[in-house]
Design an enzyme around this catalytic site. Structure first.
Site, mmCIF file in Angstrom:
data_model
loop_
_atom_site.group_PDB
_atom_site.id
_atom_site.type_symbol
_atom_site.label_atom_id
_atom_site.label_comp_id
_atom_site.label_asym_id
_atom_site.label_seq_id
_atom_site.Cartn_x
_atom_site.Cartn_y
_atom_site.Cartn_z
ATOM 1 N N ASP A 18 0.817 -1.210 0.000
ATOM 2 C CA ASP A 18 0.000 0.000 0.000
ATOM 3 C C ASP A 18 0.851 1.260 0.000
ATOM 4 O OD1 ASP A 18 -2.340 1.610 0.266
ATOM 5 O OD2 ASP A 18 -1.880 1.806 2.390
ATOM 6 N N ASP A 26 -2.595 6.035 -4.879
ATOM 7 C CA ASP A 26 -2.835 5.072 -3.807
ATOM 8 C C ASP A 26 -3.081 3.671 -4.362
ATOM 9 O OD1 ASP A 26 -3.544 3.731 -1.514
ATOM 10 O OD2 ASP A 26 -5.468 4.747 -1.263
#
Length: 389
Positions: free
Chosen positions: A94, A277
């Site tokens: 992430d 993201d």
């Protein structure tokens, strides 16, 4: 949407590690197929931007907070090992968080017992800090301890790496997750106070040839996607990378010039911020602008989701994201996704980012990253973009 899961540990080149990825089902699709999604969304209101702007006030001064959030549509997972001898875990890579956490064998919540857990007593290199961490997702407070051990990604080893060990996970959606934990690739400013993220530790210990990593998401939904660490393979894009300087060094945040549709500005009218993201599946923006976009694409809010006619995937115009004076088209086939049934399609736009602060902010998730090969350059604090092959 589906999950990307690692097939093999690594494919090695002389200078970098390439991790092959493929897809499995997302939690959302898993719940939908079981006819549980509608009730789940009613009982657990879904906040896609929960992880951004997490405040320390959620925890007491003696407790460290580790970012945790909704996982319903998370997209990238891969294998790492922790400990000596190594214990295997599937984690989300992430870019919008910086911590590493996995379940502990002391966790007996249903979300833990259905996943791999770390057993400290089986690792000769584990060290406990006796420091409590609280993970604060939307639907419950996950608690655990901070530990230190050897973490391996491919052939790179991070010695004495800090990571969270969850001891309680009362978070409903985690029971249906196809991953065990999270490995953050954001900046140190997002990490637990006093700890060093995995990427930074690898860099300090001289493990990484170049302080960069890159994402390539293949248009083939089942194979071909990769995460590169320590370098860039030019075979995954054509032409020269377009470099964009970061506007902040916490998230991978850049300046977005504008968003247009058929020549009309529909978002970011005076310039705004954008966060790339890998832990988000959608294009997220302020609710007012997103509401206008949903009307443009004729999306209807049905059963807690925005549904769109599937024929629109081939008829609607591109949305153009202009970054650093370069246009990046996002076609309808990208911003409208197919559902699990032939006649169900859904909007990949979602709102809520106005809660991040006064400045307009957009989140560019898988929808954008699948179209553009992306290099995350920590050495020069910039992002490189190019059309993926």
């Amino acid at each position: 949407m589906k999950w990307l899961v690692i097939l093999g540990l690594v494919a090695l080149s002389e200078c970098l590690v390439i991790i092959p990825l493929t897809k499995v089902k997302s939690i959302r699709e898993n719940l939908r197929e079981k006819d549980l999604l509608l009730n789940f969304l009613k009982e657990h209101p879904y906040n896609m931007i929960q992880k951004f702007g997490l405040k320390g006030s959620l925890c007491s001064p003696k407790i460290s907070c580790l970012r945790l959030w909704n996982y319903l549509d998370m997209v990238y997972v891969g294998n790492i090992t922790i400990g000596t001898p190594p214990q295997l875990f599937s984690v989300i890579f992430d870019t919008a968080s910086s911590d590493l956490w996995v379940p502990s064998n002391q966790c007996h919540s249903r979300a833990c017992v259905t996943h791999r857990s770390f057993n400290p007593t089986l690792s000769s290199t584990f060290q406990s800090s006796n420091r409590t961490v609280k993970l604060a997702p939307h639907s419950g407070l996950v608690s655990g301890l901070l530990g230190y051990d050897t973490v391996q990604i491919g052939r790179f080893k991070s010695e004495n790496q800090a990571f969270g060990l969850s001891q309680s996970e009362p978070v409903k959606e985690l029971e249906n997750a196809f991953f065990d934990g999270v490995l953050g690739l954001g900046y140190p400013s997002l990490a637990i106070q006093g700890t060093t993220p995995v990427f930074d530790n690898l860099r300090k210990q001289g493990q990484i040839p170049e302080p960069v990593f890159a994402l390539y998401l293949s248009t083939n939904t089942k194979k071909g996607s990769v995460l590169m660490i320590g370098g860039v393979d030019n075979n995954f894009f054509t032409g020269n990378l377009k470099w964009v300087p970061l506007s902040a060094r916490n998230y991978w945040q850049i300046t977005l010039d504008r968003i247009t549709w058929r020549g009309v500005v529909v978002g970011c009218t005076r310039g705004c911020q954008a966060i790339l993201d890998s832990g988000s599946a959608f294009l997220l923006g302020p609710s007012r602008q997103i509401s206008s976009i949903q009307k443009i694409i004729q999306a209807r809010f049905i059963e807690n989701e925005y549904q769109v006619r599937c024929c629109a995937r081939t008829t609607l115009a591109d949305f153009i994201f202009t970054i650093n004076n370069v246009q990046y088209p996002v076609p309808a086939r990208a911003y409208i996704r197919k559902g699990s049934t032939p006649r169900r399609c859904y909007s990949n736009f979602s709102g809520g980012t106005e809660s991040l602060g006064k400045e307009e902010t957009w989140i560019l998730g898988e929808v954008f990253l699948r179209l553009y090969f992306t290099v995350f350059d920590r050495g020069q604090n910039r992002i490189g973009l190019r059309i993926a092959v």
